[in-house]
Each structure stands twice: as C-alpha cells, then as structure tokens.
Write a protein that holds these residues in place. Structure first.
Motif, mmCIF file in Angstrom:
data_model
loop_
_atom_site.group_PDB
_atom_site.id
_atom_site.type_symbol
_atom_site.label_atom_id
_atom_site.label_comp_id
_atom_site.label_asym_id
_atom_site.label_seq_id
_atom_site.Cartn_x
_atom_site.Cartn_y
_atom_site.Cartn_z
ATOM 1 N N UNK A 1 0.841 -1.201 0.000
ATOM 2 C CA UNK A 1 0.000 0.000 0.000
ATOM 3 C C UNK A 1 0.874 1.249 0.000
ATOM 4 N N UNK A 2 1.904 1.240 0.824
ATOM 5 C CA UNK A 2 2.822 2.384 0.873
ATOM 6 C C UNK A 2 3.574 2.509 -0.451
ATOM 7 N N UNK A 3 4.039 1.380 -0.990
ATOM 8 C CA UNK A 3 4.734 1.394 -2.276
ATOM 9 C C UNK A 3 3.853 2.033 -3.350
ATOM 10 N N UNK A 4 2.596 1.639 -3.395
ATOM 11 C CA UNK A 4 1.677 2.182 -4.400
ATOM 12 C C UNK A 4 1.478 3.676 -4.229
ATOM 13 N N UNK A 5 1.555 4.149 -3.003
ATOM 14 C CA UNK A 5 1.456 5.588 -2.739
ATOM 15 C C UNK A 5 2.671 6.321 -3.342
ATOM 16 N N UNK A 6 3.838 5.706 -3.257
ATOM 17 C CA UNK A 6 5.043 6.287 -3.841
ATOM 18 C C UNK A 6 5.029 6.184 -5.367
ATOM 19 N N UNK A 7 4.511 5.068 -5.879
ATOM 20 C CA UNK A 7 4.472 4.809 -7.322
ATOM 21 C C UNK A 7 3.285 5.555 -7.935
ATOM 22 N N UNK A 8 3.421 6.865 -8.053
ATOM 23 C CA UNK A 8 2.291 7.713 -8.437
ATOM 24 C C UNK A 8 1.796 7.484 -9.859
ATOM 25 N N UNK A 9 2.661 7.026 -10.758
ATOM 26 C CA UNK A 9 2.208 6.783 -12.130
ATOM 27 C C UNK A 9 1.775 5.336 -12.359
ATOM 28 N N UNK A 10 1.873 4.505 -11.331
ATOM 29 C CA UNK A 10 1.367 3.141 -11.394
ATOM 30 C C UNK A 10 2.122 2.199 -12.308
ATOM 31 N N UNK A 11 3.395 2.497 -12.575
ATOM 32 C CA UNK A 11 4.164 1.636 -13.483
ATOM 33 C C UNK A 11 4.884 0.488 -12.779
#
Length: 158
Positions: free
Chosen positions: A22-32
C-alpha cells in the motif's frame, strides 16, 4: 489484514507485506510498478520531509539492488524490512531518516498526531486513537511520545 481489524502491533513502521505494498503504491504515483527518483522526492516532500536530493539519491542507489534506476516492490519490501534489523552503519542512518520522517516538527520525539498524519498520508487508515495506542505500546518512559531510542528498540524487535 486492515488496521481496523488487526490487533495493533508495537510496530510504528508497518512491516506486513500488504501494508508495505500500500505504501509502495502511494510512492508509485504513475502506477508503473516502480518508484523513480522524482516519485520518491515528491512523496517525501508531500509527507513534510526535507530530505536532501543527495540523500534521496543515496536511498535510491542503496535500495535499487538490480541497478535499473528504480525501486521495485520487492526491493522496497527488502528495504522496509531491512532497516528494522540493522544496528549500525548505513542501517542506523536509514533508521534515523525514517525517524525524522515521522518527527514532523523536528523536536526529537514522535507524537500520536504526527504518526497519524504520516500513516494516513501513506494511505493507511488509522484513527488517532490507534496511533495513541501504538505510541503507548513502545513508550518505555511513559512521556506519551516515542524518542529515537524507543523507536530503534521497537524496530529491532521485528
């Protein structure tokens, strides 16, 4: 396992892989599926961190084990779990950086409201009461805050 239904652990820094994702996805703002240097800088700034660009580059270089210039989910998981077990060298520096991220007002302690702000900023839905319980679970001197030594001891328990 959601924060609302789980027993609150002593860990202020989530170590469960789903919470880390969940935290990683927050950092990965462009979803790649990877965190770039710009994404890392932007999220740290949005959380109130004044981490220098040199420190961000160091974090990226140390975390990017396959040297592709990005942080993958697997690398992020290893990083999050790894700083908990380190007791000296770069691990201690990473732990100090993590502490500073939570210590928003730079007064040397983490309050329940600071913890609440950071965790919710990372997309985790904790109440202020949840955060007070987490702080109290590692607050060995009973002052209502977590200082760096208490934070370090808590992180070394994982």
């Amino acid at each position: 396992m959601s924060p609302e239904t789980s027993n609150q652990s002593a860990s202020v820094f989530p170590m469960d892989k789903e919470e880390i994702k969940t935290i990683f996805n927050r950092f990965d703002t462009n979803g790649d599926g990877k965190i770039s240097e710009d994404e890392l800088i932007n999220v740290l700034k949005s959380l109130g961190s004044d981490t220098s660009s040199e420190d961000v580059k160091r974090i990226l270089t140390e975390t990017d084990t396959n040297s592709d210039g990005f942080i993958s989910l697997d690398e992020f998981v290893v990083f999050c779990k790894g700083i908990a077990g380190e007791s000296d060298g770069d691990g201690l520096n990473d732990l100090k950086e993590a502490f500073k991220l939570y210590d928003q007002d730079n007064n040397g302690v983490i309050s329940a409201s600071e913890l609440h702000q950071i965790l919710n900023g990372m997309g985790l839905n904790y109440t202020l009461k949840d955060c007070e319980n987490m702080i109290n679970s590692v607050d060995s001197d009973g002052d209502g805050f977590v200082d760096f030594e208490e934070f370090r001891k808590m992180m070394s328990k994982n």
